[in-house]
Design a protein around this motif. Structure first.
Motif, PDB file in Angstrom:
ATOM      1  N   GLU A 113      14.935  -2.733 -24.860  1.00 17.29           N
ATOM      2  CA  GLU A 113      15.606  -4.092 -24.734  1.00 17.29           C
ATOM      3  C   GLU A 113      16.231  -4.208 -23.460  1.00 17.29           C
ATOM      4  O   GLU A 113      16.468  -5.540 -22.962  1.00 17.29           O
ATOM      5  N   ASP A 114      16.286  -3.274 -22.550  1.00 22.49           N
ATOM      6  CA  ASP A 114      16.743  -3.726 -21.047  1.00 22.49           C
ATOM      7  C   ASP A 114      15.493  -3.992 -20.173  1.00 22.49           C
ATOM      8  O   ASP A 114      15.828  -4.548 -19.097  1.00 22.49           O
ATOM      9  N   ILE A 115      14.422  -4.126 -20.612  1.00 25.12           N
ATOM     10  CA  ILE A 115      13.207  -4.450 -19.814  1.00 25.12           C
ATOM     11  C   ILE A 115      12.976  -6.000 -19.845  1.00 25.12           C
ATOM     12  O   ILE A 115      12.640  -6.598 -21.163  1.00 25.12           O
ATOM     13  N   LYS A 116      13.189  -6.791 -18.882  1.00 22.45           N
ATOM     14  CA  LYS A 116      12.902  -8.200 -18.746  1.00 22.45           C
ATOM     15  C   LYS A 116      11.301  -8.558 -18.414  1.00 22.45           C
ATOM     16  O   LYS A 116      11.079  -7.925 -17.466  1.00 22.45           O
ATOM     17  N   LEU A 117      10.419  -9.170 -19.390  1.00 19.43           N
ATOM     18  CA  LEU A 117       9.145  -9.376 -19.160  1.00 19.43           C
ATOM     19  C   LEU A 117       9.017 -10.738 -18.993  1.00 19.43           C
ATOM     20  O   LEU A 117       9.408 -11.810 -19.557  1.00 19.43           O
ATOM     21  N   TYR A 118       7.861 -11.069 -18.105  1.00 21.94           N
ATOM     22  CA  TYR A 118       7.538 -12.493 -17.672  1.00 21.94           C
ATOM     23  C   TYR A 118       6.932 -13.106 -18.997  1.00 21.94           C
ATOM     24  O   TYR A 118       5.996 -12.355 -19.718  1.00 21.94           O
ATOM     25  N   THR A 119       7.294 -14.155 -19.224  1.00 21.15           N
ATOM     26  CA  THR A 119       6.901 -14.919 -20.496  1.00 21.15           C
ATOM     27  C   THR A 119       6.037 -16.315 -20.367  1.00 21.15           C
ATOM     28  O   THR A 119       5.761 -17.057 -21.051  1.00 21.15           O
ATOM     29  N   GLY A 120       6.097 -16.765 -19.074  1.00 21.00           N
ATOM     30  CA  GLY A 120       5.464 -17.775 -18.699  1.00 21.00           C
ATOM     31  C   GLY A 120       3.793 -17.937 -18.607  1.00 21.00           C
ATOM     32  O   GLY A 120       3.197 -16.820 -19.167  1.00 21.00           O
ATOM     33  N   GLU A 121       3.351 -18.954 -18.174  1.00 19.83           N
ATOM     34  CA  GLU A 121       1.975 -19.285 -18.149  1.00 19.83           C
ATOM     35  C   GLU A 121       1.194 -18.450 -16.856  1.00 19.83           C
ATOM     36  O   GLU A 121       1.943 -18.085 -15.926  1.00 19.83           O
ATOM     37  N   LYS A 122      -0.155 -17.981 -17.213  1.00 15.26           N
ATOM     38  CA  LYS A 122      -0.592 -17.271 -15.967  1.00 15.26           C
ATOM     39  C   LYS A 122      -0.532 -18.070 -14.802  1.00 15.26           C
ATOM     40  O   LYS A 122      -1.036 -19.320 -14.742  1.00 15.26           O
ATOM     41  N   GLN A 123      -0.545 -17.429 -13.864  1.00 13.14           N
ATOM     42  CA  GLN A 123      -0.054 -18.222 -12.535  1.00 13.14           C
ATOM     43  C   GLN A 123      -1.277 -18.639 -11.677  1.00 13.14           C
ATOM     44  O   GLN A 123      -1.290 -19.344 -10.777  1.00 13.14           O
ATOM     45  N   THR A 124      -2.412 -17.966 -11.887  1.00 16.62           N
ATOM     46  CA  THR A 124      -3.722 -17.969 -11.007  1.00 16.62           C
ATOM     47  C   THR A 124      -4.914 -17.627 -11.764  1.00 16.62           C
ATOM     48  O   THR A 124      -4.846 -17.114 -12.659  1.00 16.62           O
ATOM     49  N   ASP A 125      -6.001 -18.140 -11.378  1.00 12.87           N
ATOM     50  CA  ASP A 125      -7.178 -17.672 -12.137  1.00 12.87           C
ATOM     51  C   ASP A 125      -7.944 -16.369 -11.759  1.00 12.87           C
ATOM     52  O   ASP A 125      -8.653 -15.886 -12.225  1.00 12.87           O
ATOM     53  N   LYS A 126      -7.379 -16.040 -10.512  1.00 16.37           N
ATOM     54  CA  LYS A 126      -7.812 -14.789 -10.218  1.00 16.37           C
ATOM     55  C   LYS A 126      -7.416 -13.480 -11.166  1.00 16.37           C
ATOM     56  O   LYS A 126      -6.474 -13.751 -12.125  1.00 16.37           O
ATOM     57  N   ILE A 127      -8.100 -12.515 -11.261  1.00 13.34           N
ATOM     58  CA  ILE A 127      -7.702 -11.371 -12.270  1.00 13.34           C
ATOM     59  C   ILE A 127      -6.753 -10.625 -11.176  1.00 13.34           C
ATOM     60  O   ILE A 127      -7.179 -10.264 -10.233  1.00 13.34           O
ATOM     61  N   ILE A 128      -5.604 -10.372 -11.710  1.00 14.25           N
ATOM     62  CA  ILE A 128      -4.533  -9.718 -11.074  1.00 14.25           C
ATOM     63  C   ILE A 128      -4.278  -8.311 -11.819  1.00 14.25           C
ATOM     64  O   ILE A 128      -3.827  -8.297 -13.187  1.00 14.25           O
ATOM     65  N   PHE A 129      -4.450  -7.184 -11.266  1.00 15.44           N
ATOM     66  CA  PHE A 129      -4.225  -5.971 -11.866  1.00 15.44           C
ATOM     67  C   PHE A 129      -3.244  -5.061 -10.621  1.00 15.44           C
ATOM     68  O   PHE A 129      -3.325  -5.252  -9.469  1.00 15.44           O
ATOM     69  N   GLY A 130      -2.837  -4.001 -11.460  1.00 16.72           N
ATOM     70  CA  GLY A 130      -1.966  -3.165 -10.425  1.00 16.72           C
ATOM     71  C   GLY A 130      -1.651  -1.832 -10.788  1.00 16.72           C
ATOM     72  O   GLY A 130      -1.958  -1.417 -11.903  1.00 16.72           O
ATOM     73  N   TYR A 131      -0.712  -1.128  -9.844  1.00 20.69           N
ATOM     74  CA  TYR A 131      -0.671   0.375 -10.160  1.00 20.69           C
ATOM     75  C   TYR A 131       0.674   0.730  -9.548  1.00 20.69           C
ATOM     76  O   TYR A 131       0.953   0.117  -8.136  1.00 20.69           O
ATOM     77  N   GLY A 132       1.464   1.430  -9.983  1.00 19.76           N
ATOM     78  CA  GLY A 132       2.735   1.874  -9.420  1.00 19.76           C
ATOM     79  C   GLY A 132       3.003   3.067  -9.590  1.00 19.76           C
ATOM     80  O   GLY A 132       2.899   3.729 -10.423  1.00 19.76           O
ATOM     81  N   GLY A 133       3.126   3.874  -8.151  1.00 15.39           N
ATOM     82  CA  GLY A 133       3.184   5.588  -8.188  1.00 15.39           C
ATOM     83  C   GLY A 133       2.724   6.122  -6.970  1.00 15.39           C
ATOM     84  O   GLY A 133       2.193   5.234  -6.366  1.00 15.39           O
ATOM     85  N   MET A 134       2.647   7.442  -7.094  1.00 17.57           N
ATOM     86  CA  MET A 134       2.199   8.457  -5.950  1.00 17.57           C
ATOM     87  C   MET A 134       0.744   8.477  -5.841  1.00 17.57           C
ATOM     88  O   MET A 134       0.192   8.358  -7.415  1.00 17.57           O
ATOM     89  N   PHE A 135       0.170   8.646  -4.952  1.00 14.73           N
ATOM     90  CA  PHE A 135      -1.276   9.362  -4.897  1.00 14.73           C
ATOM     91  C   PHE A 135      -1.452  10.953  -4.235  1.00 14.73           C
ATOM     92  O   PHE A 135      -0.555  11.379  -3.639  1.00 14.73           O
ATOM     93  N   ILE A 136      -2.408  11.543  -4.896  1.00 14.53           N
ATOM     94  CA  ILE A 136      -2.551  12.927  -4.653  1.00 14.53           C
ATOM     95  C   ILE A 136      -4.127  13.236  -4.424  1.00 14.53           C
ATOM     96  O   ILE A 136      -4.727  12.930  -4.976  1.00 14.53           O
TER      97      ILE A 136
END
Length: 367
Positions: free
Chosen positions: A206-229
């Motif tokens: 319940e502490d996590i706020k998520l985006y609920t709006g419309e998709k903002q672009t026609d691009k495919i957006i993807f992501g990663y968060g963390g370290m690399f080894i």
């Protein structure tokens, strides 16, 4: 029945790390469930105020004062300092070995708890507890572990054999050893497997706020968060493949990492399709990722260590493209870029990561 619980951790709020989240979320929820909690951790800006606001008693562990070797210079000088830094950590667990004496000192006058929960990494936290442990401190000692130490699979070098003595010492003295996944168990000595309990990382959804709006672009957006080894949680094959795609693939890959040196060269060649973003706190990162089409997981080597970010991905309910270094499935990447997620990684039973359930498992061990 209310319990009196002592929690010892190197990491705590506001540090932005999986072990900080483990300690902080557990302390908060234990108090919410009616238990008395004291946290022993380093003094940081905002920590004492945070504890007061959440009904947690705070005690300073003291500061790490031993200087951290830094890489400096260029050419042969740079190589020399890299060797010094790497092997001081590997051979002596320097500077984190200082935690042993800090923990011993902090526990000197602590008595009469129902449970002591110590949280690693780093493992000198457990070694410090083991050095002074007796049941006069607490009836139960739970040594909570993230990635294994002697049995780790994702560092270039294995820890020296003599650290096995310290690992066996804390495992022998602890009442229970808790690990985040079933697969983690094999990273510990067989003789202690009967003490090991699986308790996953936990968060208050319940502490996590998520985006609920419309998709903002026609691009495919993807992501990663963390370290690399390098050679393990290694993005190079994946990024090379992304950079090989022609301009008909309209995408942006957003990377949030504190190891940018492993991706910078690919970013420069990406025509802005691979973007390095500022590192964010967990809640802010979750919000940004909730806007994306899918998320990327770079797999660890072996199975004893499981990326904790997969729990965040499960909470976000986004398709997960899982990438293994040395075995890049290019057809899966192309499917994801076309909106086809049939080969997405599935996280089973995401509700198991609710902090209410996780805390209940700890309290059950104390009972």
């Amino acid at each position: 029945m209310s319990k009196k619980i002592l929690l010892v951790s190197n990491a705590f709020y506001p540090e932005n790390s999986p072990r900080s989240f483990r300690a902080t979320e557990l302390a908060k929820e234990l108090v919410r469930q009616g238990h008395r909690v004291k946290v022993i951790t380093h003094p940081r800006e905002g920590t004492e105020r945070f504890c007061a606001d959440h009904g947690i008693e705070y005690k300073s562990l003291g500061k790490l004062t031993w200087p951290v070797p830094t890489v400096k210079g260029s050419g042969i000088i740079l190589l020399f300092w890299r060797v010094i830094v790497r092997f001081s950590m590997l051979l002596f667990e320097y500077p984190m070995i200082q935690l042993v004496s800090l923990v011993k000192k902090a526990l000197k006058d602590e008595k009469g708890y129902d449970a002591l929960i110590s949280i690693a990494v780093p493992y000198p936290i457990h070694w410090g507890v083991a050095a002074v442990w007796s049941d006069s401190i607490a009836k139960v000692w739970i040594a909570d572990c993230g990635d294994p130490y002697m049995g780790q699979e994702n560092d270039t070098f294995k820890p020296p054999f003599y650290f096995g003595y310290l690992e066996k010492k804390f495992c022998r003295k602890a009442t229970y050893i808790t690990v985040p996944t079933e697969a983690s168990i094999k990273g510990y000595y067989q003789e202690f497997h009967s003490k090991i309990k699986v308790i996953s990382q936990g968060f208050r959804f319940e502490d996590i706020k998520l985006y609920t709006g419309e998709k903002q672009t026609d691009k495919i957006i993807f992501g990663y968060g963390g370290m690399f080894i390098p050679g393990r949680r290694d993005p190079s094959e994946f990024l090379n493949f992304l950079n090989s795609l022609d301009d008909s693939y309209n995408f942006e890959f957003h990377i949030y990492t504190n190891t940018p040196q492993f991706v910078q060269s690919f970013i420069d060649a990406s025509k802005n399709r691979i973007q390095l973003k500022n590192v964010l706190d967990r809640n802010s990162l979750m919000y940004e990722m909730s806007k994306m089409d899918f998320l990327v997981n770079f797999e660890n080597a072996g199975t004893a260590q499981t990326p904790s970010k997969l729990i965040d991905y499960a909470i976000l309910k986004k398709p997960i493209l899982s990438v293994k270094f040395g075995d890049l499935k290019q057809n899966h990447v192309l499917e994801f870029l076309q909106g086809n997620y049939q080969n997405a990684l599935v996280i089973d039973q995401p509700d198991q990561y609710r902090i209410e359930h996780v805390t209940h498992k700890f309290v059950t061990l104390i009972q």
